[in-house]
Write a protein that holds these residues in place. Sequence first.
Motif, PDB file in Angstrom:
ATOM      1  N   PRO A  75      64.754  67.626  20.458  1.00 16.94           N
ATOM      2  CA  PRO A  75      64.312  68.461  21.310  1.00 16.94           C
ATOM      3  C   PRO A  75      63.864  69.874  20.888  1.00 16.94           C
ATOM      4  O   PRO A  75      62.759  70.394  20.721  1.00 16.94           O
ATOM      5  CB  PRO A  75      65.137  68.643  22.573  1.00 16.94           C
ATOM      6  CG  PRO A  75      66.065  67.285  22.515  1.00 16.94           C
ATOM      7  CD  PRO A  75      66.171  67.081  21.263  1.00 16.94           C
ATOM      8  N   TRP A  76      64.916  70.334  19.678  1.00 15.66           N
ATOM      9  CA  TRP A  76      64.881  71.646  19.191  1.00 15.66           C
ATOM     10  C   TRP A  76      63.751  71.604  18.136  1.00 15.66           C
ATOM     11  O   TRP A  76      62.841  72.482  18.097  1.00 15.66           O
ATOM     12  CB  TRP A  76      66.321  72.007  18.661  1.00 15.66           C
ATOM     13  CG  TRP A  76      67.093  72.428  19.632  1.00 15.66           C
ATOM     14  CD1 TRP A  76      68.338  71.723  20.286  1.00 15.66           C
ATOM     15  CD2 TRP A  76      67.241  73.752  20.453  1.00 15.66           C
ATOM     16  NE1 TRP A  76      68.956  72.579  20.923  1.00 15.66           N
ATOM     17  CE2 TRP A  76      68.315  73.638  21.248  1.00 15.66           C
ATOM     18  CE3 TRP A  76      66.383  74.812  20.394  1.00 15.66           C
ATOM     19  CZ2 TRP A  76      68.775  74.794  21.918  1.00 15.66           C
ATOM     20  CZ3 TRP A  76      66.623  76.074  21.235  1.00 15.66           C
ATOM     21  CH2 TRP A  76      67.828  75.925  22.050  1.00 15.66           C
ATOM     22  N   TRP A  77      63.725  70.449  17.690  1.00 16.59           N
ATOM     23  CA  TRP A  77      62.644  70.403  16.454  1.00 16.59           C
ATOM     24  C   TRP A  77      61.100  70.222  17.044  1.00 16.59           C
ATOM     25  O   TRP A  77      60.489  71.101  16.630  1.00 16.59           O
ATOM     26  CB  TRP A  77      62.917  69.271  15.634  1.00 16.59           C
ATOM     27  CG  TRP A  77      61.666  68.939  14.549  1.00 16.59           C
ATOM     28  CD1 TRP A  77      61.114  68.245  14.355  1.00 16.59           C
ATOM     29  CD2 TRP A  77      61.844  69.878  13.263  1.00 16.59           C
ATOM     30  NE1 TRP A  77      60.338  68.434  13.122  1.00 16.59           N
ATOM     31  CE2 TRP A  77      60.647  69.419  12.416  1.00 16.59           C
ATOM     32  CE3 TRP A  77      62.648  70.971  12.973  1.00 16.59           C
ATOM     33  CZ2 TRP A  77      60.639  70.115  11.304  1.00 16.59           C
ATOM     34  CZ3 TRP A  77      62.330  71.671  11.571  1.00 16.59           C
ATOM     35  CH2 TRP A  77      61.199  71.166  10.930  1.00 16.59           C
ATOM     36  N   GLU A  78      61.135  69.544  18.189  1.00 17.30           N
ATOM     37  CA  GLU A  78      59.709  69.515  18.757  1.00 17.30           C
ATOM     38  C   GLU A  78      59.433  70.948  19.313  1.00 17.30           C
ATOM     39  O   GLU A  78      58.299  71.311  19.180  1.00 17.30           O
ATOM     40  CB  GLU A  78      59.860  68.430  19.985  1.00 17.30           C
ATOM     41  CG  GLU A  78      59.698  66.976  19.599  1.00 17.30           C
ATOM     42  CD  GLU A  78      59.382  66.042  20.477  1.00 17.30           C
ATOM     43  OE1 GLU A  78      59.829  65.008  20.522  1.00 17.30           O
ATOM     44  OE2 GLU A  78      58.355  66.622  21.423  1.00 17.30           O
ATOM     45  N   ALA A  79      60.471  71.650  19.907  1.00 18.70           N
ATOM     46  CA  ALA A  79      60.032  72.862  20.551  1.00 18.70           C
ATOM     47  C   ALA A  79      59.572  74.007  19.289  1.00 18.70           C
ATOM     48  O   ALA A  79      58.587  74.497  19.398  1.00 18.70           O
ATOM     49  CB  ALA A  79      61.269  73.578  21.149  1.00 18.70           C
ATOM     50  N   LEU A  80      60.320  73.835  18.115  1.00 20.41           N
ATOM     51  CA  LEU A  80      59.814  74.744  17.153  1.00 20.41           C
ATOM     52  C   LEU A  80      58.545  74.475  16.562  1.00 20.41           C
ATOM     53  O   LEU A  80      57.868  75.333  16.193  1.00 20.41           O
ATOM     54  CB  LEU A  80      61.182  74.764  16.025  1.00 20.41           C
ATOM     55  CG  LEU A  80      60.995  75.500  14.989  1.00 20.41           C
ATOM     56  CD1 LEU A  80      61.304  77.000  15.357  1.00 20.41           C
ATOM     57  CD2 LEU A  80      61.766  75.447  13.736  1.00 20.41           C
ATOM     58  N   THR A  81      58.194  73.198  16.315  1.00 19.93           N
ATOM     59  CA  THR A  81      57.151  72.782  15.758  1.00 19.93           C
ATOM     60  C   THR A  81      55.947  73.243  16.743  1.00 19.93           C
ATOM     61  O   THR A  81      54.911  73.718  16.473  1.00 19.93           O
ATOM     62  CB  THR A  81      57.117  71.196  15.732  1.00 19.93           C
ATOM     63  OG1 THR A  81      58.143  71.075  14.848  1.00 19.93           O
ATOM     64  CG2 THR A  81      55.848  70.684  14.931  1.00 19.93           C
ATOM     65  N   ALA A  82      56.232  73.178  18.121  1.00 18.28           N
ATOM     66  CA  ALA A  82      55.184  73.609  19.086  1.00 18.28           C
ATOM     67  C   ALA A  82      55.136  75.151  18.763  1.00 18.28           C
ATOM     68  O   ALA A  82      53.787  75.336  19.147  1.00 18.28           O
ATOM     69  CB  ALA A  82      55.571  73.213  20.457  1.00 18.28           C
ATOM     70  N   LEU A  83      56.215  75.829  18.892  1.00 19.79           N
ATOM     71  CA  LEU A  83      55.882  77.211  18.815  1.00 19.79           C
ATOM     72  C   LEU A  83      55.393  77.914  17.774  1.00 19.79           C
ATOM     73  O   LEU A  83      54.866  78.906  17.602  1.00 19.79           O
ATOM     74  CB  LEU A  83      57.207  77.855  19.365  1.00 19.79           C
ATOM     75  CG  LEU A  83      57.692  77.352  20.763  1.00 19.79           C
ATOM     76  CD1 LEU A  83      59.175  77.842  21.155  1.00 19.79           C
ATOM     77  CD2 LEU A  83      56.685  77.797  21.765  1.00 19.79           C
ATOM     78  N   VAL A  84      56.091  77.226  16.456  1.00 23.96           N
ATOM     79  CA  VAL A  84      55.354  77.497  15.193  1.00 23.96           C
ATOM     80  C   VAL A  84      54.939  76.552  14.436  1.00 23.96           C
ATOM     81  O   VAL A  84      55.485  75.547  13.828  1.00 23.96           O
ATOM     82  CB  VAL A  84      56.640  77.799  14.267  1.00 23.96           C
ATOM     83  CG1 VAL A  84      56.284  78.722  12.727  1.00 23.96           C
ATOM     84  CG2 VAL A  84      57.500  79.077  15.111  1.00 23.96           C
TER      85      VAL A  84
END
Length: 250
Positions: free
Chosen positions: A65-74
């Motif tokens: 989830p953290w990786w998906e969030a980071l990829t969405a935000l950056v």
Amino acid sequence: MRIDVVTIFPEYLAPLDVSLIGKAATAGILDIHVHELRTWTHDRHNTVDDSPCGGGPGMVMKPEPWWEALTALVPPGSEDGARLIVPTPSGRPFTQRVAEDLATASHLVFAPARYEGIDRRFIEAAAERMPVEELSIGDYVLAGGEVAVLVMVEAVGRLLPGVLGNAESAKDDSFGHSSQGGMAGLLEGPVYTKPANWDGREVPPVLLSGNHAVIARWRRDEALRRTAQTRPDLIEALDPAALDKKDRAQ
Ligand SMILES: CN1CCCC[C@@H]1Cn1ccc2ccc(-c3n[nH]c(N)c3C#N)cc21
């Protein structure tokens, strides 16, 4: 500056809508977005954690989830100026100098974890895409990183042009933690206001003298005295060139 905060407790970040930081966001100086980590889960239970590999207490936050969030935000290709900030008790100390450095970024993404922390592989994968800072706000243990994000956003946000009024500019910070201003490297001395006599206690007469040079000297002496008493380590760290003859006489 854009600030993204990803958390399982978005309501913990409500104070960012208030006072100094809230006003900076309203003025458009800060562009703050708080996100629910579970947005980037896909199972029925919106799972963000699992048991630690190798056993041990508590739960560990899953990397996906953290990786998906980071990829969405950056998104890939937009890493320029972006920095990931991970609050952790095992991080390097968050100091005024670190705040001054973070204030130069165009985009900060904060990843306040819970449980036992985030799977290490997320940190490692993120560090291949952008600078990652693992920071601690102090030598005590909290239950999660959200409080640290509030501290860091305020310390960084107040340094941005236009956030503080002229009367309270950060360049006048006299705390031992600031590397700027005339009292750089020293703690704040005592402050007073009206009435001149309260509870039978007088304001130091020098402050009512109107002699600004003498008042400035008195304030510096008080800052030196308080710093030597409370944080002798900051005295040791002072650049000798920053001390004048009268300072040394203290
Ligand atoms: C207690 N529990 C098991 C041991 C490891 C930490 C964990 C709790 N916890 C989970 C995520 C998380 C992030 C920051 C902090 C934190 N504590 N103290 C600081 N100065 C912090 C910062 N900045 C604590 C956190």
